[in-house]
Scaffold this motif. Structure first.
Motif, mmCIF file in Angstrom:
data_model
loop_
_atom_site.group_PDB
_atom_site.id
_atom_site.type_symbol
_atom_site.label_atom_id
_atom_site.label_comp_id
_atom_site.label_asym_id
_atom_site.label_seq_id
_atom_site.Cartn_x
_atom_site.Cartn_y
_atom_site.Cartn_z
ATOM 1 N N ALA A 165 0.829 -1.208 0.000
ATOM 2 C CA ALA A 165 0.000 0.000 0.000
ATOM 3 C C ALA A 165 0.864 1.260 0.000
ATOM 4 N N PHE A 166 0.367 2.249 -0.679
ATOM 5 C CA PHE A 166 0.980 3.580 -0.601
ATOM 6 C C PHE A 166 0.420 4.254 0.654
ATOM 7 N N GLN A 167 1.276 4.879 1.411
ATOM 8 C CA GLN A 167 0.826 5.614 2.596
ATOM 9 C C GLN A 167 0.626 7.083 2.227
ATOM 10 N N VAL A 168 -0.511 7.617 2.574
ATOM 11 C CA VAL A 168 -0.807 9.017 2.244
ATOM 12 C C VAL A 168 0.149 9.952 2.980
ATOM 13 N N ILE B 96 -3.471 3.846 -0.130
ATOM 14 C CA ILE B 96 -3.941 3.588 -1.494
ATOM 15 C C ILE B 96 -3.302 2.261 -1.901
ATOM 16 N N THR B 97 -4.132 1.312 -2.268
ATOM 17 C CA THR B 97 -3.628 -0.026 -2.573
ATOM 18 C C THR B 97 -3.906 -0.361 -4.036
ATOM 19 N N GLY B 98 -2.905 -0.946 -4.677
ATOM 20 C CA GLY B 98 -3.098 -1.407 -6.058
ATOM 21 C C GLY B 98 -2.707 -0.354 -7.061
ATOM 22 N N ASP B 99 -2.073 -0.791 -8.138
ATOM 23 C CA ASP B 99 -1.614 0.145 -9.167
ATOM 24 C C ASP B 99 -2.622 0.272 -10.313
ATOM 25 N N GLU B 100 -3.161 -0.852 -10.740
ATOM 26 C CA GLU B 100 -4.073 -0.844 -11.889
ATOM 27 C C GLU B 100 -5.437 -0.260 -11.523
ATOM 28 N N LEU C 37 -4.324 13.892 -3.283
ATOM 29 C CA LEU C 37 -3.543 12.974 -2.453
ATOM 30 C C LEU C 37 -2.173 12.733 -3.060
ATOM 31 N N GLU C 38 -1.183 12.716 -2.193
ATOM 32 C CA GLU C 38 0.129 12.195 -2.606
ATOM 33 C C GLU C 38 0.474 11.102 -1.617
ATOM 34 N N ALA C 39 0.867 9.968 -2.159
ATOM 35 C CA ALA C 39 1.164 8.829 -1.282
ATOM 36 C C ALA C 39 2.447 8.182 -1.746
ATOM 37 N N GLY C 40 3.125 7.573 -0.825
ATOM 38 C CA GLY C 40 4.408 6.976 -1.172
ATOM 39 C C GLY C 40 4.623 5.629 -0.534
ATOM 40 N N ARG C 41 5.543 4.877 -1.153
ATOM 41 C CA ARG C 41 5.999 3.624 -0.545
ATOM 42 C C ARG C 41 7.481 3.490 -0.826
ATOM 43 N N LYS C 42 8.186 2.924 0.137
ATOM 44 C CA LYS C 42 9.651 2.811 0.032
ATOM 45 C C LYS C 42 10.022 1.657 -0.878
#
Lengths: 193, 275
Positions: free
Chosen positions: A31-34, A64-68, A188-193
């Motif tokens: 998941a991307f974290q907001v 936010i989960t999932g790319d497609e 929203l901007e969200a990121g994942r490492k």
């Protein structure tokens, strides 16, 4: 025969490792974290039937989960409301409006996402405001996705209108002091490492 | 806040209470049934004031502050039953204790649901109801005291940015004022109505406090109007002669003006609230 065994065994081990990696790889599904600093939620209300008044919420969290077909689970802290007036903020937090003491957050949780165009999604879900949950379908635009030194970042923007009296917030509606319909814009901007 | 809102949220409850009270002058002529007039008038006006603000209350309420009106309805029903019982007039403390018990059980606002909080609610209602009952000699005195105290709580609620509570308390303050005038015009038995005002005063103060987490109004300021009731009752009880009615009102005035002034002085400078 020995040669065949020597060739096949590492191949099988390699293939099994590959399949194992594909099954457990966390990158695509994580998941991307907001990012609360670079995410924004603003609202617009028609004041006295004259001007459009804007306010914002400063504290947004969620994933936010999932790319497609991304799934959204977003929460906004009511106590972070900011209208550039301490008195107005206090009034919005009071039971006249959001009742932040009893309902400290508003949330949106998506249940279905459909891609409807280039970087555009129609997302259905439930929005909860003031303790009242209603279905909401909203068009969300993907504003970008990059991988940089801060990891992978993704951005979305949505705009929708709610009727606040449907959520039990009727103060000033009848007198026309404040409009019943509120436009809400969330970036929203969200990121994942 | 505009004149139309004031007329609607305050004028209609006053008109309802006045209408019922005037009607009771003819319908409830016997001395035993006379207290029902004021009790029904206040109870119905209270419900009207709430409905005008937030609609018909749901059960259980969707918001905890709505317990205030449900508590008042229960106490109003109780206050209507008492006059039908011959010895009700002698059991002032028991009436207040039952009202206190109802308030302590039903009226639970956010952050006030501990056992000690419940006990405090019970004690406050007990003192408020017994104190106000003291004022029923003469009866207009209780209405005047309730008028002043509720007016101060309305201002405190406004300072705490809780306009619905401000209108609600303001409406009941105006109802008390109207009934005070009617009482002066045509004195009637009004004994058990003090329970409704006592519970409402305590409820408004605690409700305002519960929804003012950042304490725009100092905590103690919410309790000053309540404290004025037993203190002025004691003064009324200790003093002799005609001046005791005036003295007890002076004490109430001192406390309510003190509470309002304090809340205004400590409030941050601001522009107008939402209209």
């Amino acid at each position: 025969m020995l040669l065949i065994k020597l060739l096949i065994t590492p191949l099988l081990i390699g293939l099994s490792m590959l399949f194992t990696l594909q099954e457990t790889t966390p990158v695509a599904g994580e998941a991307f974290q907001v990012d609360p600093v670079h995410s924004t939620a603003i609202f617009r209300v028609h004041h006295l039937g004259a001007g459009m008044f804007y306010g914002r919420f400063n504290d947004i969290s969620g994933t936010i989960t999932g790319d497609e077909n991304p799934a959204f689970d977003i929460s906004i802290d009511i106590n972070s409301v900011d209208t550039n007036s301490e008195k107005l903020d206090a009034h919005l937090k009071s039971p006249d409006f959001f009742n932040a003491v009893e309902f400290p957050s508003m949330t949106f949780k998506s249940s279905a996402t459909k891609k409807v165009g280039d970087k555009k999604y129609e997302v259905a879900g439930e929005i909860t405001i003031h303790g009242v949950t209603k279905p909401l379908s909203v068009l969300i635009s993907k504003t970008g996705q990059v991988t940089g030194r801060r990891g992978e970042s993704i951005g979305f923007e949505m705009e929708f209108v709610i009727t606040r009296s449907e959520f039990g917030m009727n103060y000033g509606v009848e007198s026309g002091a404040l409009s019943d319909n509120i436009k809400i814009i969330v970036a929203l901007e969200a990121g994942r490492k | 806040m505009n004149p139309t809102d004031i007329l609607k949220f305050i004028g209609i409850p006053v008109a309802v209470a006045t209408g019922i009270m005037l009607l009771s002058w003819w319908v409830l002529a016997s001395k035993r049934l006379q207290p029902l007039g004021a009790t029904i008038a206040v109870g119905v006006a209270c419900l009207t004031a709430f409905i005008l603000q937030d609609g018909v209350p749901a059960f259980p309420p969707t918001e905890k502050w709505h317990w205030l009106v449900i508590t008042i309805m229960l106490v109003s029903l109780l206050a209507c039953i008492y006059p039908l019982w011959k010895k009700w007039n002698e059991l002032i403390v028991l009436q207040a204790m039952i009202a206190g018990l109802i308030g302590a059980i039903v009226m639970q606002f956010p952050s006030q649901d501990g056992i000690i909080d419940r006990f405090v609610v019970f004690i406050l209602i007990l003192f408020a109801c017994v104190g106000l009952r003291r004022f029923t000699i003469p009866p207009w005195h209780m209405f005047l005291a309730s008028w002043m105290i509720l007016a101060s709580l309305s201002i405190l609620a406004l300072q705490a940015s809780f306009a619905k509570l401000a209108f609600f308390a303001g409406a009941m303050s105006a109802v008390a004022a109207a009934l005070c005038v009617l009482q002066l015009v045509n004195p009637r038995e009004t004994k058990s109505v003090q329970m409704i005002f006592g519970v409402f005063i305590v409820g408004c103060a605690l409700c305002g406090l519960a929804y003012d987490p950042t304490h725009h109004v100092p905590i103690l300021a919410w309790f000053l109007p309540i404290a004025s009731i037993p203190l002025s009752a004691i003064a009324y009880f200790l003093c002799k002669g005609k001046c005791r009615a005036v003295l007890s009102l002076v004490i109430i005035t001192f406390f309510v003006v003190g509470a309002v002034s304090w809340a205004i002085v400590v409030a941050p400078p601001t522009v107008e609230m939402w209209p």
